[in-house]
Design a protein around this motif. Structure first.
Motif, PDB file in Angstrom:
ATOM      1  N   ARG A  27      -2.768  -2.201  -4.137  1.00 47.41           N
ATOM      2  CA  ARG A  27      -3.971  -1.392  -4.378  1.00 47.41           C
ATOM      3  C   ARG A  27      -5.113  -2.222  -4.971  1.00 47.41           C
ATOM      4  N   ASN A  28      -4.798  -3.099  -5.921  1.00 47.60           N
ATOM      5  CA  ASN A  28      -5.846  -3.923  -6.530  1.00 47.60           C
ATOM      6  C   ASN A  28      -6.485  -4.861  -5.513  1.00 47.60           C
ATOM      7  N   ASP A  29      -5.665  -5.452  -4.653  1.00 51.83           N
ATOM      8  CA  ASP A  29      -6.203  -6.326  -3.607  1.00 51.83           C
ATOM      9  C   ASP A  29      -7.104  -5.544  -2.659  1.00 51.83           C
ATOM     10  N   LEU A  30      -6.664  -4.358  -2.274  1.00 54.86           N
ATOM     11  CA  LEU A  30      -7.469  -3.531  -1.374  1.00 54.86           C
ATOM     12  C   LEU A  30      -8.797  -3.156  -2.018  1.00 54.86           C
ATOM     13  N   LYS A  31      -8.766  -2.858  -3.313  1.00 55.95           N
ATOM     14  CA  LYS A  31     -10.005  -2.548  -4.029  1.00 55.95           C
ATOM     15  C   LYS A  31     -10.952  -3.737  -4.008  1.00 55.95           C
ATOM     16  N   ASP A  32     -10.405  -4.941  -4.231  1.00 55.92           N
ATOM     17  CA  ASP A  32     -11.222  -6.156  -4.165  1.00 55.92           C
ATOM     18  C   ASP A  32     -11.871  -6.333  -2.795  1.00 55.92           C
ATOM     19  N   LEU A  33     -11.207  -5.827  -1.752  1.00 53.55           N
ATOM     20  CA  LEU A  33     -11.739  -5.927  -0.393  1.00 53.55           C
ATOM     21  C   LEU A  33     -12.686  -4.782  -0.041  1.00 53.55           C
ATOM     22  N   GLY A  34     -12.897  -3.859  -0.978  1.00 55.09           N
ATOM     23  CA  GLY A  34     -13.839  -2.773  -0.756  1.00 55.09           C
ATOM     24  C   GLY A  34     -13.230  -1.455  -0.329  1.00 55.09           C
ATOM     25  N   PHE A  35     -11.908  -1.352  -0.327  1.00 53.57           N
ATOM     26  CA  PHE A  35     -11.252  -0.096   0.039  1.00 53.57           C
ATOM     27  C   PHE A  35     -11.000   0.713  -1.225  1.00 53.57           C
ATOM     28  N   GLU A  36     -11.582   1.883  -1.307  1.00 52.25           N
ATOM     29  CA  GLU A  36     -11.428   2.754  -2.474  1.00 52.25           C
ATOM     30  C   GLU A  36     -10.349   3.806  -2.222  1.00 52.25           C
ATOM     31  N   CYS A  37      -9.181   3.332  -1.831  1.00 53.32           N
ATOM     32  CA  CYS A  37      -8.057   4.233  -1.588  1.00 53.32           C
ATOM     33  C   CYS A  37      -6.774   3.465  -1.855  1.00 53.32           C
ATOM     34  N   ASN A  38      -5.669   4.192  -1.900  1.00 50.13           N
ATOM     35  CA  ASN A  38      -4.391   3.522  -2.100  1.00 50.13           C
ATOM     36  C   ASN A  38      -3.863   3.041  -0.740  1.00 50.13           C
ATOM     37  N   PRO A  39      -2.876   2.158  -0.737  1.00 50.03           N
ATOM     38  CA  PRO A  39      -2.356   1.641   0.531  1.00 50.03           C
ATOM     39  C   PRO A  39      -1.872   2.726   1.483  1.00 50.03           C
ATOM     40  N   GLU A  40      -1.210   3.747   0.967  1.00 49.70           N
ATOM     41  CA  GLU A  40      -0.700   4.809   1.844  1.00 49.70           C
ATOM     42  C   GLU A  40      -1.833   5.501   2.601  1.00 49.70           C
ATOM     43  N   GLU A  41      -2.936   5.795   1.910  1.00 51.93           N
ATOM     44  CA  GLU A  41      -4.080   6.444   2.566  1.00 51.93           C
ATOM     45  C   GLU A  41      -4.699   5.535   3.628  1.00 51.93           C
ATOM     46  N   LEU A  42      -4.848   4.268   3.302  1.00 51.07           N
ATOM     47  CA  LEU A  42      -5.427   3.319   4.252  1.00 51.07           C
ATOM     48  C   LEU A  42      -4.537   3.172   5.483  1.00 51.07           C
ATOM     49  N   VAL A  43      -3.247   2.999   5.274  1.00 45.91           N
ATOM     50  CA  VAL A  43      -2.308   2.831   6.383  1.00 45.91           C
ATOM     51  C   VAL A  43      -2.320   4.065   7.277  1.00 45.91           C
ATOM     52  N   LEU A  44      -2.279   5.244   6.699  1.00 45.98           N
ATOM     53  CA  LEU A  44      -2.288   6.477   7.489  1.00 45.98           C
ATOM     54  C   LEU A  44      -3.588   6.605   8.284  1.00 45.98           C
ATOM     55  N   SER A  45      -4.707   6.311   7.655  1.00 47.74           N
ATOM     56  CA  SER A  45      -5.999   6.383   8.347  1.00 47.74           C
ATOM     57  C   SER A  45      -6.043   5.415   9.525  1.00 47.74           C
ATOM     58  N   ARG A  46      -5.638   4.185   9.288  1.00 53.37           N
ATOM     59  CA  ARG A  46      -5.674   3.177  10.354  1.00 53.37           C
ATOM     60  C   ARG A  46      -4.689   3.525  11.465  1.00 53.37           C
ATOM     61  N   ALA A  47      -3.528   4.061  11.103  1.00 47.78           N
ATOM     62  CA  ALA A  47      -2.537   4.449  12.118  1.00 47.78           C
ATOM     63  C   ALA A  47      -3.057   5.597  12.973  1.00 47.78           C
ATOM     64  N   LYS A  48      -3.665   6.591  12.359  1.00 50.99           N
ATOM     65  CA  LYS A  48      -4.223   7.717  13.121  1.00 50.99           C
ATOM     66  C   LYS A  48      -5.249   7.223  14.131  1.00 50.99           C
ATOM     67  N   ARG A  49      -6.133   6.328  13.675  1.00 49.55           N
ATOM     68  CA  ARG A  49      -7.158   5.791  14.590  1.00 49.55           C
ATOM     69  C   ARG A  49      -6.518   4.983  15.708  1.00 49.55           C
ATOM     70  N   ALA A  50      -5.543   4.158  15.364  1.00 52.23           N
ATOM     71  CA  ALA A  50      -4.889   3.319  16.376  1.00 52.23           C
ATOM     72  C   ALA A  50      -4.210   4.174  17.444  1.00 52.23           C
ATOM     73  N   LEU A  51      -3.530   5.212  17.030  1.00 56.07           N
ATOM     74  CA  LEU A  51      -2.849   6.072  17.992  1.00 56.07           C
ATOM     75  C   LEU A  51      -3.834   6.843  18.844  1.00 56.07           C
ATOM     76  N   SER A  52      -4.946   7.283  18.255  1.00 57.12           N
ATOM     77  CA  SER A  52      -5.946   8.010  19.046  1.00 57.12           C
ATOM     78  C   SER A  52      -6.613   7.100  20.069  1.00 57.12           C
ATOM     79  N   ILE A  53      -6.670   5.808  19.787  1.00 55.01           N
ATOM     80  CA  ILE A  53      -7.250   4.830  20.713  1.00 55.01           C
ATOM     81  C   ILE A  53      -6.277   4.512  21.845  1.00 55.01           C
ATOM     82  N   GLY A  54      -4.986   4.687  21.589  1.00 53.23           N
ATOM     83  CA  GLY A  54      -3.995   4.430  22.623  1.00 53.23           C
ATOM     84  C   GLY A  54      -3.002   3.335  22.300  1.00 53.23           C
ATOM     85  N   CYS A  55      -2.990   2.867  21.064  1.00 51.71           N
ATOM     86  CA  CYS A  55      -1.992   1.872  20.662  1.00 51.71           C
ATOM     87  C   CYS A  55      -0.605   2.513  20.708  1.00 51.71           C
TER      88      CYS A  55
END
Length: 153
Positions: free
Chosen positions: A33-61
């Motif tokens: 979480r601290n590393d992600l915050k340093d990179l500008g992500f204001e969420c926990n790893p679980e939220e980021l992973v879920l968001s990115r996975a949803k987008r990836a699946l909607s794109i067709g991954c």
């Protein structure tokens, strides 16, 4: 595997052949979480992973690369319609740069379809024995009655 934004994922999906799977990297297992915050992500790893996975699946991954810590959330919210490949497997207590790790059994019980075991085998005193130990743990897990049934092993 594709580690990038939606445009990169779309390009990979558009260019893939029928015998190729496109897997989107969600968040590196070396980041907490601290590393992600340093990179500008204001969420926990679980939220980021879920968001990115949803987008990836909607794109067709076809699946995602994700820590086993987030696999239960992915399965809960997205079901069984995609692959989860889990890196950062540490069969013993971890003391390296990987921060979001699970062991062999936890990865599969949490919902992984495949695991990636690198350094624990490569750096072992006896790499062959280390690989055989991992294989034995997997075999034992899937031989038990409570073993996951949706795996692609």
């Amino acid at each position: 595997t594709v580690h990038g934004n939606d445009t990169m994922l779309e390009a990979a999906v558009d260019a893939k052949s029928d015998d190729l799977k496109i897997l989107a990297v969600t968040a590196l297992t070396s980041l907490d979480r601290n590393d992600l915050k340093d990179l500008g992500f204001e969420c926990n790893p679980e939220e980021l992973v879920l968001s990115r996975a949803k987008r990836a699946l909607s794109i067709g991954c076809d699946g995602v690369i994700s820590s086993g810590l987030e696999a239960p959330s992915l399965r809960k919210h997205l079901g069984e319609r995609f692959l989860i490949i889990t890196p950062g497997i540490r069969p013993v207590d971890n003391d390296d740069d990987q921060k979001r790790t699970v062991d062999v059994e936890e990865a599969f019980l949490n919902g992984a379809d495949y695991i990636v075991v690198g350094r624990p085998i490569r750096l072992a005193e006896d790499s062959r024995q280390a690989a055989e130990n991992v294989q034995g743990r997997i075999g034992k897990l899937f031989a038990e009655s409570s073993a996951p049934s949706r795996t692609n092993l």
